[in-house]
Design a protein around this motif. Structure first.
Motif, PDB file in Angstrom:
ATOM      1  N   MET A  41       0.847  -1.182   0.000  1.00 30.15           N
ATOM      2  CA  MET A  41       0.000   0.000   0.000  1.00 30.15           C
ATOM      3  C   MET A  41       0.880   1.228   0.000  1.00 30.15           C
ATOM      4  O   MET A  41       1.825   1.325   0.748  1.00 30.15           O
ATOM      5  N   THR A  42       0.529   2.171  -0.820  1.00 26.12           N
ATOM      6  CA  THR A  42       1.269   3.413  -0.900  1.00 26.12           C
ATOM      7  C   THR A  42       0.398   4.542  -0.373  1.00 26.12           C
ATOM      8  O   THR A  42      -0.647   4.833  -0.931  1.00 26.12           O
ATOM      9  N   ILE A  43       0.832   5.139   0.723  1.00 27.64           N
ATOM     10  CA  ILE A  43       0.168   6.330   1.232  1.00 27.64           C
ATOM     11  C   ILE A  43       1.230   7.219   1.855  1.00 27.64           C
ATOM     12  O   ILE A  43       2.068   6.761   2.622  1.00 27.64           O
ATOM     13  N   GLU A  44       1.195   8.453   1.464  1.00 27.43           N
ATOM     14  CA  GLU A  44       2.133   9.425   2.000  1.00 27.43           C
ATOM     15  C   GLU A  44       1.383  10.331   2.959  1.00 27.43           C
ATOM     16  O   GLU A  44       0.270  10.765   2.668  1.00 27.43           O
ATOM     17  N   VAL A  45       1.987  10.593   4.090  1.00 26.77           N
ATOM     18  CA  VAL A  45       1.424  11.529   5.060  1.00 26.77           C
ATOM     19  C   VAL A  45       2.406  12.688   5.156  1.00 26.77           C
ATOM     20  O   VAL A  45       3.561  12.494   5.530  1.00 26.77           O
ATOM     21  N   THR A  46       1.956  13.856   4.781  1.00 31.94           N
ATOM     22  CA  THR A  46       2.852  15.011   4.779  1.00 31.94           C
ATOM     23  C   THR A  46       3.225  15.392   6.214  1.00 31.94           C
ATOM     24  O   THR A  46       2.497  15.077   7.162  1.00 31.94           O
ATOM     25  N   PRO A  47       4.351  16.055   6.389  1.00 27.00           N
ATOM     26  CA  PRO A  47       4.727  16.510   7.732  1.00 27.00           C
ATOM     27  C   PRO A  47       3.655  17.397   8.370  1.00 27.00           C
ATOM     28  O   PRO A  47       3.402  17.310   9.568  1.00 27.00           O
ATOM     29  N   ARG A  48       3.001  18.223   7.562  1.00 19.69           N
ATOM     30  CA  ARG A  48       1.931  19.092   8.075  1.00 19.69           C
ATOM     31  C   ARG A  48       0.769  18.265   8.620  1.00 19.69           C
ATOM     32  O   ARG A  48       0.244  18.534   9.698  1.00 19.69           O
ATOM     33  N   ALA A  49       0.368  17.223   7.883  1.00 14.19           N
ATOM     34  CA  ALA A  49      -0.722  16.354   8.340  1.00 14.19           C
ATOM     35  C   ALA A  49      -0.299  15.551   9.563  1.00 14.19           C
ATOM     36  O   ALA A  49      -1.077  15.379  10.505  1.00 14.19           O
ATOM     37  N   ARG A  50       0.912  15.065   9.561  1.00 14.23           N
ATOM     38  CA  ARG A  50       1.416  14.276  10.691  1.00 14.23           C
ATOM     39  C   ARG A  50       1.424  15.102  11.973  1.00 14.23           C
ATOM     40  O   ARG A  50       0.968  14.652  13.021  1.00 14.23           O
ATOM     41  N   GLU A  51       1.897  16.330  11.872  1.00 17.37           N
ATOM     42  CA  GLU A  51       1.931  17.210  13.048  1.00 17.37           C
ATOM     43  C   GLU A  51       0.522  17.485  13.567  1.00 17.37           C
ATOM     44  O   GLU A  51       0.258  17.407  14.764  1.00 17.37           O
ATOM     45  N   TRP A  52      -0.398  17.800  12.661  1.00 16.34           N
ATOM     46  CA  TRP A  52      -1.770  18.108  13.066  1.00 16.34           C
ATOM     47  C   TRP A  52      -2.450  16.883  13.664  1.00 16.34           C
ATOM     48  O   TRP A  52      -3.132  16.974  14.689  1.00 16.34           O
ATOM     49  N   LEU A  53      -2.240  15.716  13.032  1.00 14.20           N
ATOM     50  CA  LEU A  53      -2.853  14.492  13.557  1.00 14.20           C
ATOM     51  C   LEU A  53      -2.326  14.135  14.935  1.00 14.20           C
ATOM     52  O   LEU A  53      -3.083  13.670  15.788  1.00 14.20           O
ATOM     53  N   ASN A  54      -1.056  14.325  15.157  1.00 11.98           N
ATOM     54  CA  ASN A  54      -0.502  14.024  16.479  1.00 11.98           C
ATOM     55  C   ASN A  54      -1.107  14.903  17.559  1.00 11.98           C
ATOM     56  O   ASN A  54      -1.297  14.457  18.689  1.00 11.98           O
ATOM     57  N   LYS A  55      -1.468  16.126  17.216  1.00 10.64           N
ATOM     58  CA  LYS A  55      -2.153  17.004  18.176  1.00 10.64           C
ATOM     59  C   LYS A  55      -3.585  16.542  18.429  1.00 10.64           C
ATOM     60  O   LYS A  55      -4.162  16.849  19.466  1.00 10.64           O
ATOM     61  N   LYS A  56      -4.160  15.807  17.478  1.00 11.57           N
ATOM     62  CA  LYS A  56      -5.545  15.342  17.578  1.00 11.57           C
ATOM     63  C   LYS A  56      -5.654  13.896  18.068  1.00 11.57           C
ATOM     64  O   LYS A  56      -6.724  13.315  18.028  1.00 11.57           O
ATOM     65  N   GLY A  57      -4.552  13.298  18.480  1.00  6.96           N
ATOM     66  CA  GLY A  57      -4.613  11.946  19.024  1.00  6.96           C
ATOM     67  C   GLY A  57      -3.896  10.892  18.208  1.00  6.96           C
ATOM     68  O   GLY A  57      -3.807   9.743  18.618  1.00  6.96           O
ATOM     69  N   GLY A  58      -3.411  11.235  17.018  1.00  3.80           N
ATOM     70  CA  GLY A  58      -2.604  10.310  16.242  1.00  3.80           C
ATOM     71  C   GLY A  58      -3.364   9.224  15.495  1.00  3.80           C
ATOM     72  O   GLY A  58      -2.782   8.212  15.123  1.00  3.80           O
ATOM     73  N   VAL A  59      -4.668   9.406  15.282  1.00  2.36           N
ATOM     74  CA  VAL A  59      -5.481   8.419  14.570  1.00  2.36           C
ATOM     75  C   VAL A  59      -6.271   9.119  13.472  1.00  2.36           C
ATOM     76  O   VAL A  59      -6.830  10.197  13.692  1.00  2.36           O
ATOM     77  N   ALA A  60      -6.330   8.481  12.292  1.00  2.00           N
ATOM     78  CA  ALA A  60      -7.122   9.039  11.191  1.00  2.00           C
ATOM     79  C   ALA A  60      -7.791   7.915  10.423  1.00  2.00           C
ATOM     80  O   ALA A  60      -7.298   6.790  10.375  1.00  2.00           O
ATOM     81  N   THR A  61      -8.922   8.231   9.816  1.00  2.00           N
ATOM     82  CA  THR A  61      -9.654   7.309   8.947  1.00  2.00           C
ATOM     83  C   THR A  61      -9.733   7.934   7.561  1.00  2.00           C
ATOM     84  O   THR A  61     -10.084   9.098   7.420  1.00  2.00           O
ATOM     85  N   VAL A  62      -9.387   7.135   6.551  1.00  7.55           N
ATOM     86  CA  VAL A  62      -9.524   7.544   5.153  1.00  7.55           C
ATOM     87  C   VAL A  62     -10.588   6.634   4.549  1.00  7.55           C
ATOM     88  O   VAL A  62     -10.437   5.414   4.534  1.00  7.55           O
ATOM     89  N   ARG A  63     -11.683   7.236   4.103  1.00  7.04           N
ATOM     90  CA  ARG A  63     -12.812   6.445   3.623  1.00  7.04           C
ATOM     91  C   ARG A  63     -13.462   7.110   2.416  1.00  7.04           C
ATOM     92  O   ARG A  63     -13.161   8.256   2.092  1.00  7.04           O
ATOM     93  N   LEU A  64     -14.348   6.384   1.776  1.00  6.70           N
ATOM     94  CA  LEU A  64     -15.136   6.942   0.683  1.00  6.70           C
ATOM     95  C   LEU A  64     -16.423   7.531   1.237  1.00  6.70           C
ATOM     96  O   LEU A  64     -17.043   6.953   2.130  1.00  6.70           O
ATOM     97  N   SER A  65     -16.810   8.677   0.693  1.00  7.59           N
ATOM     98  CA  SER A  65     -18.023   9.355   1.126  1.00  7.59           C
ATOM     99  C   SER A  65     -18.876   9.636  -0.107  1.00  7.59           C
ATOM    100  O   SER A  65     -18.414  10.284  -1.046  1.00  7.59           O
ATOM    101  N   PRO A  66     -20.128   9.162  -0.129  1.00  5.10           N
ATOM    102  CA  PRO A  66     -20.978   9.396  -1.298  1.00  5.10           C
ATOM    103  C   PRO A  66     -21.441  10.845  -1.389  1.00  5.10           C
ATOM    104  O   PRO A  66     -21.777  11.468  -0.389  1.00  5.10           O
ATOM    105  N   ARG A  67     -21.434  11.367  -2.599  1.00  2.00           N
ATOM    106  CA  ARG A  67     -21.952  12.704  -2.882  1.00  2.00           C
ATOM    107  C   ARG A  67     -22.967  12.571  -4.001  1.00  2.00           C
ATOM    108  O   ARG A  67     -22.739  11.861  -4.973  1.00  2.00           O
ATOM    109  N   ARG A  68     -24.060  13.270  -3.860  1.00  2.00           N
ATOM    110  CA  ARG A  68     -25.110  13.219  -4.871  1.00  2.00           C
ATOM    111  C   ARG A  68     -25.296  14.591  -5.489  1.00  2.00           C
ATOM    112  O   ARG A  68     -25.236  15.607  -4.796  1.00  2.00           O
ATOM    113  N   GLY A  69     -25.551  14.595  -6.792  1.00  5.20           N
ATOM    114  CA  GLY A  69     -25.758  15.850  -7.500  1.00  5.20           C
ATOM    115  C   GLY A  69     -27.202  16.294  -7.414  1.00  5.20           C
ATOM    116  O   GLY A  69     -28.101  15.532  -7.060  1.00  5.20           O
TER     117      GLY A  69
END
Length: 94
Positions: free
Chosen positions: A1-29
């Protein structure tokens, strides 16, 4: 799996508890149709068993299995403490 976490995101996530979810979200027109877009949230998923868990040295990511091997980049943007996560590199799906 290839996923890059930028230093900016890593720093912000660590302030928020160090856990993140990446998921699909449906959008309707407004005239019908639907697209699923990748979103990131600074929290664990409601059903962690449905996600691929990735352990980094300082954080944990839960990634939707359909987004595995998509070459994603997780980043944060905003100003004055009003930052949020976003995902780049994930195609829209239907």
């Amino acid at each position: 799996m290839t996923i890059e976490v930028t230093p900016r995101a890593r720093e912000w996530l660590n302030k928020k508890g160090g856990v993140a979810t990446v998921r699909l979200s449906p959008r309707r027109g407004c005239c019908g149709g639907r697209a699923d877009i990748a979103v990131a949230e600074a929290r664990p998923p409601d059903s962690p068993e449905r996600y691929v868990r990735l352990e980094f040295e300082d954080m944990t990511l839960y990634v939707d299995p359909t987004l595995v091997d998509q070459g994603l980049t997780l980043d944060a943007e905003g100003f004055l403490g009003l930052k949020h996560l976003f995902v780049e590199g994930a195609p829209l799906t239907r």
